[in-house]
Design a protein around this motif. Structure first.
Motif, mmCIF file in Angstrom:
data_model
loop_
_atom_site.group_PDB
_atom_site.id
_atom_site.type_symbol
_atom_site.label_atom_id
_atom_site.label_comp_id
_atom_site.label_asym_id
_atom_site.label_seq_id
_atom_site.Cartn_x
_atom_site.Cartn_y
_atom_site.Cartn_z
ATOM 1 N N PHE A 184 -34.274 -24.257 88.946
ATOM 2 C CA PHE A 184 -35.391 -25.376 89.160
ATOM 3 C C PHE A 184 -34.922 -26.401 89.402
ATOM 4 N N ASN A 185 -35.763 -27.621 89.951
ATOM 5 C CA ASN A 185 -35.183 -28.986 90.156
ATOM 6 C C ASN A 185 -35.562 -29.556 88.596
ATOM 7 N N LEU A 186 -33.869 -29.133 87.850
ATOM 8 C CA LEU A 186 -33.732 -30.090 86.036
ATOM 9 C C LEU A 186 -33.731 -31.269 86.133
ATOM 10 N N GLN A 187 -33.736 -32.790 87.138
ATOM 11 C CA GLN A 187 -34.112 -33.373 87.303
ATOM 12 C C GLN A 187 -34.939 -34.492 87.296
ATOM 13 N N HIS A 188 -35.513 -33.640 88.332
ATOM 14 C CA HIS A 188 -37.395 -33.685 88.168
ATOM 15 C C HIS A 188 -37.734 -33.566 86.759
ATOM 16 N N ASN A 353 -28.974 -22.615 74.892
ATOM 17 C CA ASN A 353 -29.967 -22.598 76.020
ATOM 18 C C ASN A 353 -29.653 -24.033 76.808
ATOM 19 N N GLN A 354 -29.538 -24.686 76.244
ATOM 20 C CA GLN A 354 -29.088 -26.420 76.955
ATOM 21 C C GLN A 354 -27.859 -26.467 77.495
ATOM 22 N N GLU A 355 -27.166 -25.655 76.540
ATOM 23 C CA GLU A 355 -25.552 -25.913 77.411
ATOM 24 C C GLU A 355 -24.711 -24.955 77.615
ATOM 25 N N GLU A 356 -25.609 -23.614 77.749
ATOM 26 C CA GLU A 356 -25.356 -22.359 78.271
ATOM 27 C C GLU A 356 -25.940 -21.597 79.610
ATOM 28 N N LEU A 357 -26.660 -22.337 79.058
ATOM 29 C CA LEU A 357 -27.528 -21.477 80.571
ATOM 30 C C LEU A 357 -28.652 -21.945 81.185
ATOM 31 N N LYS A 358 -28.678 -23.509 81.344
ATOM 32 C CA LYS A 358 -29.856 -24.206 81.832
ATOM 33 C C LYS A 358 -29.064 -24.960 82.905
ATOM 34 N N GLN A 359 -27.646 -25.431 83.433
ATOM 35 C CA GLN A 359 -27.247 -25.158 84.762
ATOM 36 C C GLN A 359 -27.557 -24.240 85.586
ATOM 37 N N LYS A 360 -27.050 -23.200 85.201
ATOM 38 C CA LYS A 360 -26.927 -21.660 85.777
ATOM 39 C C LYS A 360 -28.301 -21.843 86.388
ATOM 40 N N LEU A 361 -29.075 -22.013 85.633
ATOM 41 C CA LEU A 361 -30.911 -22.470 86.764
ATOM 42 C C LEU A 361 -31.239 -23.113 87.670
ATOM 43 N N ASP A 362 -30.383 -23.572 87.843
ATOM 44 C CA ASP A 362 -30.604 -25.653 88.523
ATOM 45 C C ASP A 362 -30.681 -25.217 90.350
ATOM 46 N N ARG A 363 -31.544 -25.062 91.264
ATOM 47 C CA ARG A 363 -32.082 -25.932 92.074
ATOM 48 C C ARG A 363 -30.681 -25.596 92.390
ATOM 49 N N GLU A 364 -29.646 -26.053 93.276
ATOM 50 C CA GLU A 364 -28.530 -26.702 94.448
ATOM 51 C C GLU A 364 -27.713 -25.795 93.408
ATOM 52 N N VAL A 370 -27.153 -18.759 96.991
ATOM 53 C CA VAL A 370 -28.246 -17.969 97.973
ATOM 54 C C VAL A 370 -27.704 -17.627 99.598
ATOM 55 N N LEU A 371 -27.407 -19.371 99.352
ATOM 56 C CA LEU A 371 -27.095 -19.193 100.905
ATOM 57 C C LEU A 371 -25.695 -18.301 102.139
#
Length: 379
Positions: A184-188, A353-364, A370-371
């Motif tokens: 997910f695009n967290l910045q957006h 969720n914000q501190e431990e999981l959110k960044q792991k779901l960041d799109r980049e 994946v690449l």
């Protein structure tokens, strides 16, 4: 590397494929439905679309709507064979790897072709209920048992489905667990993110049908009218059955209840960013994308747990609550009550969720992994 994607046209597929943009690969898409127009958001992908009809005769859409039986009879003679058209495109592209999304949609229809081309590398991505639910249907189980021993690589959206795949003789390389549409695009989405103390919404996923069980959630809140008066309750993605249930219950008199039909993804994220509590309930799913969206947007998740997949990311009374019986409205009522009387639980879950999981779901972050997985597949 040449990558030939095989999928229906869907948001999850578009988002996943977008991870490959400007990554140095040649990407092709065979639309397995054969009925879609070129997709603008994939304008950098070479697309084989709109190939299905032999003749797009005048009045076809009218006939389909008004006389479906006649239309289906005519289409038996007017549609090209999927396997034949795919093999033509396969021979034209000569890809290094074929990547199919969902067994019954994008693997089974080309299985015979892939068996003819046994040296062709093949990736399969399982989505949602693809293995967990459809293994209980004999015809789909046949497809599962055929396809899994043939595919060379596997992506899943949960660990549960990797275990199921091994049960049905997948012995290729497991490429890992990733959200079905990428990250997910967290910045957006940050612009939608309200501070927890300003949130006054309880958000309910309104899906009801083969797997969705929103009506059981609505049954659960009926007895909680007094406790919920201070909240705005929004149900989204509701089909006619949900609207009818509300109209035939005392919920229709609740001034703080709003029921919405299908809304776009941006609107879902906006609602998540305003929600104090999110409730999703189904009898089958992979890792629910709306659950992941609730996590990144700061809503406290109460989520069903089919096949124990949600428990891969939610620990009860730590960063959310799990619905163990999706049909049990009393259980859902108790879980929601527990959350309502436990502001410390909601705050603790928000922080985790914000501190431990959110960044792991960041799109980049996910895109990079994946690449690397695609890069591990030697041409």
């Amino acid at each position: 590397m040449k990558i030939l994607m095989v999928s229906i046209p869907t948001l999850h597929f578009f988002r996943w494929t977008d991870q490959l943009k400007n990554a140095g690969h040649e990407v092709f898409w065979f639309d397995i439905t054969g009925m879609s127009a070129p997709v603008e958001k994939l304008n950098w992908v070479q697309q084989r679309v709109n190939w299905k009809l032999k003749y797009n005769y005048p009045g076809r859409v009218f006939l389909k709507k008004r006389f479906p039986k006649i239309y289906n009879f005519v289409q038996r003679f007017n549609e090209k064979n999927t396997a034949i058209e795919f093999e033509k495109y396969l021979n034209e592209v000569k890809p290094d790897v074929v990547h199919s999304f969902a067994i019954y949609l994008a693997c089974a229809p080309i299985y015979e072709v892939m068996m003819k081309h046994k040296n062709q590398k093949w990736i399969y991505s399982s989505w949602g209920s693809d293995l967990f639910y459809f293994q209980n249907n004999p015809s789909y189980l046949k497809n599962i048992k055929q396809v899994l021993p043939r595919v060379n690589y596997l992506f899943t959206d949960c660990n549960r489905d990797y275990e199921i795949a091994k049960q049905y003789r997948f012995n290729g390389e497991f490429l890992g667990v990733f959200p079905g549409g990428g990250g997910f695009n967290l910045q957006h989405v940050q612009k939608f993110h309200l501070p927890i103390k300003e949130r006054e919404t309880i958000l309910i996923k309104g899906f009801q049908g083969r797997s969705g069980r929103a009506i059981n959630v609505l049954k659960a809140i009926i007895n909680l009218q007094d406790q919920l008066k201070q909240f705005k309750i929004i149900v989204f993605g509701a089909p006619n059955e949900v609207f009818q249930f509300v109209d035939n219950s005392n919920l229709k008199n609740w001034e703080n209840l709003q029921v919405l039909g299908r809304i776009n993804h941006e609107n879902v994220l906006e609602l998540m960013g305003k929600a104090l509590i999110y409730i999703g309930n189904s009898n089958s799913d992979g890792m629910p994308n709306t659950l992941l969206e609730a996590i990144i947007m700061g809503a406290f998740p109460i989520q069903s747990n089919p096949g124990n997949v949600t428990s891969e990311i939610i620990t009860p009374n730590k960063n959310g609550l799990l619905i163990n019986d999706c049909k049990n409205a009393s259980e859902i009522e108790k879980l929601l009550t527990n959350a309502l009387i436990s502001p410390e639980l909601i705050n603790t879950a928000y922080t985790f969720n914000q501190e431990e999981l959110k960044q792991k779901l960041d799109r980049e972050t996910i895109k990079l992994s994946v690449l690397q997985k695609y890069g591990s597949i030697a041409p």
